[in-house]
Design an enzyme around this catalytic site. Structure first.
Site, PDB file in Angstrom:
ATOM      1  CE1 TYR A  72       1.112  -4.666  -7.735  1.00 50.78           C
ATOM      2  CE2 TYR A  72      -1.593  -5.924  -8.049  1.00 50.78           C
ATOM      3  CZ  TYR A  72      -0.695  -4.805  -7.302  1.00 50.78           C
ATOM      4  OH  TYR A  72      -0.041  -4.462  -5.833  1.00 50.78           O
ATOM      5  N   GLY A  87       6.501   6.120  -8.186  1.00 54.68           N
ATOM      6  CA  GLY A  87       7.488   4.597  -8.483  1.00 54.68           C
ATOM      7  C   GLY A  87       7.883   4.267  -7.573  1.00 54.68           C
ATOM      8  CG  PHE A  88       6.855   6.273  -3.351  1.00 55.22           C
ATOM      9  CD1 PHE A  88       8.281   6.602  -3.952  1.00 55.22           C
ATOM     10  CD2 PHE A  88       6.499   6.808  -2.590  1.00 55.22           C
ATOM     11  CE1 PHE A  88       8.678   8.391  -3.645  1.00 55.22           C
ATOM     12  CE2 PHE A  88       6.340   8.510  -1.945  1.00 55.22           C
ATOM     13  CZ  PHE A  88       7.920   8.746  -3.079  1.00 55.22           C
ATOM     14  N   GLY A  89       5.610   2.512  -5.583  1.00 54.95           N
ATOM     15  CA  GLY A  89       5.064   1.524  -5.557  1.00 54.95           C
ATOM     16  C   GLY A  89       6.112   0.037  -6.375  1.00 54.95           C
ATOM     17  CG  ASN A  92      -6.926  -2.608  -7.803  1.00 52.21           C
ATOM     18  OD1 ASN A  92      -6.726  -1.262  -8.034  1.00 52.21           O
ATOM     19  ND2 ASN A  92      -6.877  -2.273  -6.131  1.00 52.21           N
ATOM     20  CG  PHE A 128      -1.852   1.309   0.863  1.00 50.40           C
ATOM     21  CD1 PHE A 128      -3.191   1.533   0.511  1.00 50.40           C
ATOM     22  CD2 PHE A 128      -1.901   2.656   2.003  1.00 50.40           C
ATOM     23  CE1 PHE A 128      -4.223   2.120   0.639  1.00 50.40           C
ATOM     24  CE2 PHE A 128      -2.498   3.848   2.177  1.00 50.40           C
ATOM     25  CZ  PHE A 128      -3.197   3.372   1.176  1.00 50.40           C
ATOM     26  CB  VAL A 129       1.316   3.764  -2.209  1.00 50.17           C
ATOM     27  CG1 VAL A 129       1.944   5.070  -2.004  1.00 50.17           C
ATOM     28  CG2 VAL A 129       2.995   2.573  -2.743  1.00 50.17           C
TER      29      VAL A 129
END
Length: 170
Positions: free
Chosen positions: A138, A102-104, A131, A93-94
Site C-alpha cells: 500500500y 500486478g492484479f492487486g 500484515n 483479496f488476490v
C-alpha cells in the site's frame, strides 16, 4: 461488461447476483489468510440481500484467463470536511497463487479511477497491523497510514444496548 487491463488475460468486471458463491468463497479465503475464519458469520443469502437487493456494497471481480482470481468489495462513505463522497474498500483479496502479477495493484488502480469518475474525494481502507506485506504494498502505491486515528467499533450485544437508548421514534 468486462474492463480490459494492462495485464494480458486479466479483466475486471462488476459482480452479478450469480457471483454470490464466488464472493462468499473469496471472503472465506480472506478470513483464513487473516486468521479470522471464526468471525465469518455471513452467508450467501445475507450477501445476496445486502449487495444485490439492498445495494449496500459493490464488488469487482478480477478474472485471469476467465477464472475469478481476485475480488474487491467496497461502498461509498462521506467526508463532511471535503463535502464529497469517498470509497471505502472493505476487502481486497488476490488468491495466494496469483499474487505478484500486478492484479492487486490493477484492482486498486481501477477503484482509484472509479473514485475520480464518481467525483469522490478519497479512497481508503484498513489494514491489519501485522500484515507487513500488504502495508509495504500500500505504501508503494502512495497510500499514507492514518496513525492519528483509532478505529472504534460497537457490535453484537453492545450495539443492541446502545440502540435501545434512542427512545421510541414517531
Amino acid at each position: 461488461m468486462s474492463h480490459t487491463t494492462n495485464i494480458p488475460n486479466f479483466t475486471l468486471r462488476f459482480a452479478k447476483e450469480t457471483d454470490v458463491p464466488t464472493i462468499f468463497n473469496f471472503i472465506k479465503e480472506l478470513a483464513k489468510y487473516e486468521k479470522m475464519s471464526h468471525e465469518v458469520v455471513a452467508t450467501e443469502a445475507l450477501l445476496k440481500e445486502s449487495i444485490f437487493e439492498r445495494n449496500m456494497a459493490e464488488v469487482v471481480i478480477g478474472e485471469y484467463e476467465n477464472k475469478p482470481v481476485a475480488f474487491a468489495l467496497f461502498f461509498h462513505n462521506f467526508s463532511t470536511f471535503l463535502g464529497k463522497p469517498g470509497i471505502y474498500l472493505e476487502d481486497l483479496f488476490v488468491l495466494p497463487e496469483m499474487r505478484g502479477r500486478g492484479f492487486g495493484k490493477t484492482m486498486l488502480s481501477f477503484l482509484a479511477k472509479l473514485c475520480v469518475d464518481r467525483k469522490c474525494g478519497r479512497l481508503e481502507w484498513w489494514c491489519l497491523d501485522w500484515n507487513q506485506p500488504s502495508i509495504d504494498f500500500y505504501k508503494q502505491m502512495g497510500a499514507v497510514p492514518m496513525d492519528d486515528w483509532t478505529v472504534y467499533r460497537v457490535n453484537d450485544e453492545s450495539l443492541i444496548k446502545l440502540a435501545s437508548h434512542c427512545g421510541n421514534q414517531a
